[in-house]
Design a protein around this motif. Sequence first.
Motif, PDB file in Angstrom:
ATOM      1  N   SER A  39      46.321  29.156  46.768  1.00 17.94           N
ATOM      2  CA  SER A  39      45.410  28.226  46.093  1.00 17.94           C
ATOM      3  C   SER A  39      43.950  28.589  46.328  1.00 17.94           C
ATOM      4  CB  SER A  39      45.693  26.786  46.526  1.00 17.94           C
ATOM      5  OG  SER A  39      46.988  26.434  46.125  1.00 17.94           O
ATOM      6  N   PRO A  40      43.489  28.703  47.578  1.00 20.46           N
ATOM      7  CA  PRO A  40      42.080  29.089  47.751  1.00 20.46           C
ATOM      8  C   PRO A  40      41.828  30.569  47.474  1.00 20.46           C
ATOM      9  CG  PRO A  40      43.093  28.740  49.895  1.00 20.46           C
ATOM     10  CD  PRO A  40      44.102  28.340  48.858  1.00 20.46           C
ATOM     11  N   CYS A  41      42.811  31.423  47.750  1.00 18.79           N
ATOM     12  CA  CYS A  41      42.611  32.858  47.521  1.00 18.79           C
ATOM     13  C   CYS A  41      42.494  33.178  46.040  1.00 18.79           C
ATOM     14  CB  CYS A  41      43.741  33.664  48.142  1.00 18.79           C
ATOM     15  SG  CYS A  41      43.601  33.779  49.926  1.00 18.79           S
ATOM     16  N   GLY A  42      43.153  32.411  45.193  1.00 26.23           N
ATOM     17  CA  GLY A  42      43.023  32.626  43.766  1.00 26.23           C
ATOM     18  C   GLY A  42      41.592  32.443  43.313  1.00 26.23           C
ATOM     19  N   TYR A  43      40.940  31.431  43.854  1.00 28.51           N
ATOM     20  CA  TYR A  43      39.537  31.188  43.492  1.00 28.51           C
ATOM     21  C   TYR A  43      38.634  32.286  44.043  1.00 28.51           C
ATOM     22  CZ  TYR A  43      34.897  29.188  43.394  1.00 28.51           C
ATOM     23  OH  TYR A  43      33.561  29.008  43.190  1.00 28.51           O
ATOM     24  N   TYR A  51      34.062  35.738  37.272  1.00 31.65           N
ATOM     25  CA  TYR A  51      32.817  35.035  36.968  1.00 31.65           C
ATOM     26  C   TYR A  51      31.611  35.969  37.129  1.00 31.65           C
ATOM     27  CZ  TYR A  51      28.853  31.910  37.544  1.00 31.65           C
ATOM     28  OH  TYR A  51      27.632  31.310  37.425  1.00 31.65           O
ATOM     29  N   LYS A  52      31.573  36.684  38.251  1.00 28.46           N
ATOM     30  CA  LYS A  52      30.461  37.612  38.502  1.00 28.46           C
ATOM     31  C   LYS A  52      30.449  38.744  37.476  1.00 28.46           C
ATOM     32  CE  LYS A  52      29.961  38.881  42.807  1.00 28.46           C
ATOM     33  NZ  LYS A  52      30.266  39.222  44.190  1.00 28.46           N
ATOM     34  N   ALA A  53      31.611  39.192  37.055  1.00 30.64           N
ATOM     35  CA  ALA A  53      31.684  40.276  36.076  1.00 30.64           C
ATOM     36  C   ALA A  53      31.135  39.829  34.729  1.00 30.64           C
ATOM     37  CB  ALA A  53      33.127  40.743  35.925  1.00 30.64           C
ATOM     38  N   PHE A  54      31.516  38.642  34.288  1.00 30.19           N
ATOM     39  CA  PHE A  54      31.013  38.146  33.011  1.00 30.19           C
ATOM     40  C   PHE A  54      29.534  37.795  33.093  1.00 30.19           C
ATOM     41  CE2 PHE A  54      35.502  37.318  31.886  1.00 30.19           C
ATOM     42  CZ  PHE A  54      35.505  37.947  30.656  1.00 30.19           C
ATOM     43  N   ARG A  55      29.109  37.253  34.229  1.00 28.72           N
ATOM     44  CA  ARG A  55      27.718  36.838  34.382  1.00 28.72           C
ATOM     45  C   ARG A  55      26.773  38.037  34.381  1.00 28.72           C
ATOM     46  NH1 ARG A  55      26.573  34.822  39.900  1.00 28.72           N
ATOM     47  NH2 ARG A  55      26.017  36.988  40.180  1.00 28.72           N
ATOM     48  N   SER A  56      27.149  39.102  35.073  1.00 30.74           N
ATOM     49  CA  SER A  56      26.229  40.224  35.225  1.00 30.74           C
ATOM     50  C   SER A  56      26.699  41.494  34.507  1.00 30.74           C
ATOM     51  CB  SER A  56      26.022  40.525  36.707  1.00 30.74           C
ATOM     52  OG  SER A  56      27.244  40.890  37.311  1.00 30.74           O
ATOM     53  N   ASN A  61      32.934  44.592  39.200  1.00 26.38           N
ATOM     54  CA  ASN A  61      33.559  43.280  39.357  1.00 26.38           C
ATOM     55  C   ASN A  61      34.723  43.096  38.388  1.00 26.38           C
ATOM     56  OD1 ASN A  61      32.114  42.120  41.531  1.00 26.38           O
ATOM     57  ND2 ASN A  61      30.360  41.853  40.188  1.00 26.38           N
ATOM     58  N   PHE A  62      34.633  43.678  37.194  1.00 28.69           N
ATOM     59  CA  PHE A  62      35.772  43.641  36.290  1.00 28.69           C
ATOM     60  C   PHE A  62      36.952  44.390  36.906  1.00 28.69           C
ATOM     61  CE2 PHE A  62      32.981  42.505  32.646  1.00 28.69           C
ATOM     62  CZ  PHE A  62      33.769  41.506  32.103  1.00 28.69           C
ATOM     63  N   MET A  63      36.697  45.533  37.514  1.00 28.44           N
ATOM     64  CA  MET A  63      37.778  46.298  38.144  1.00 28.44           C
ATOM     65  C   MET A  63      38.373  45.530  39.325  1.00 28.44           C
ATOM     66  SD  MET A  63      38.534  48.945  36.570  1.00 28.44           S
ATOM     67  CE  MET A  63      37.845  49.392  35.003  1.00 28.44           C
ATOM     68  N   CYS A 125      45.918  36.371  29.778  1.00 28.20           N
ATOM     69  CA  CYS A 125      44.563  36.362  30.355  1.00 28.20           C
ATOM     70  C   CYS A 125      44.079  37.782  30.639  1.00 28.20           C
ATOM     71  CB  CYS A 125      44.548  35.524  31.623  1.00 28.20           C
ATOM     72  SG  CYS A 125      42.945  35.447  32.426  1.00 28.20           S
ATOM     73  N   ILE A 126      44.926  38.597  31.249  1.00 25.84           N
ATOM     74  CA  ILE A 126      44.539  39.981  31.549  1.00 25.84           C
ATOM     75  C   ILE A 126      44.225  40.732  30.258  1.00 25.84           C
ATOM     76  CG2 ILE A 126      45.424  42.209  32.354  1.00 25.84           C
ATOM     77  CD1 ILE A 126      46.838  40.734  34.594  1.00 25.84           C
ATOM     78  N   LEU A 127      45.059  40.559  29.247  1.00 26.95           N
ATOM     79  CA  LEU A 127      44.840  41.263  27.986  1.00 26.95           C
ATOM     80  C   LEU A 127      43.548  40.812  27.306  1.00 26.95           C
ATOM     81  CD1 LEU A 127      48.473  41.385  26.560  1.00 26.95           C
ATOM     82  CD2 LEU A 127      47.164  43.241  27.594  1.00 26.95           C
ATOM     83  N   ARG A 128      43.253  39.522  27.345  1.00 31.96           N
ATOM     84  CA  ARG A 128      42.018  39.017  26.722  1.00 31.96           C
ATOM     85  C   ARG A 128      40.780  39.505  27.464  1.00 31.96           C
ATOM     86  NH1 ARG A 128      43.044  32.807  24.781  1.00 31.96           N
ATOM     87  NH2 ARG A 128      44.409  33.334  23.039  1.00 31.96           N
ATOM     88  N   VAL A 129      40.809  39.436  28.790  1.00 31.33           N
ATOM     89  CA  VAL A 129      39.658  39.912  29.557  1.00 31.33           C
ATOM     90  C   VAL A 129      39.474  41.406  29.362  1.00 31.33           C
ATOM     91  CG1 VAL A 129      38.738  40.213  31.903  1.00 31.33           C
ATOM     92  CG2 VAL A 129      39.745  38.039  31.247  1.00 31.33           C
TER      93      VAL A 129
END
Length: 186
Positions: A39-43, A51-56, A61-63, A125-129
């Motif tokens: 649960s916490p590790c997923g976040y 989040y960081k990959a999309f933000r910057s 971060n995507f990898m 989700c993986i395919l969309r990202v």
Amino acid sequence: MAVYCITLVVNIIACLAWWIGGGYGVNFGLAILWLILFSPCGYVCWFRPAYKAFRSDSSFNFMAFFFIFGAQFILTILQAIGFSGWGACGWLAAITFFSTSVAAAVFMLFPAIMFTMSAVAMLICILRVHKIYRGAGGSFQKAQDEWNSGTWRNPPSREAQYSNFSGNSLPEYPTVPNYPPGNQWP
């Protein structure tokens, strides 16, 4: 992520039914461990890198997201299969337990279905990202370049490195307009 956490809670209940029906207590203990751990590790481990990959727009971060989320996807597939002693009530565990306790096996089908649905949702989700990432020009080479240059640690320096900005960003006009004196308009 919420669906996966709900699946882990349902898995605890099903593992308890499995234990009561004649299974091993190690499955119940591992089911609790999976909930506390994932649960916490997923976040922290895959939501933050995404989040960081999309933000910057960081390939590194995507990898990180693809690697960690891919590992969780594989684990979810293993949980959906349901090997005994792994703390997951998947298809294999539920179907083989019908000969021992039908009631417990019916309870065990719920997390099997939910783990399967979670794995399908993770695949989508993986395919969309990945589609968004590749559509924006991302590549493994770009991630390696970010790693080697160290720009993955400092997004503002990376943005400055890739932008074509030079000179003053303000227009060369005065900030306060000049009006004719005495309200004399031509």
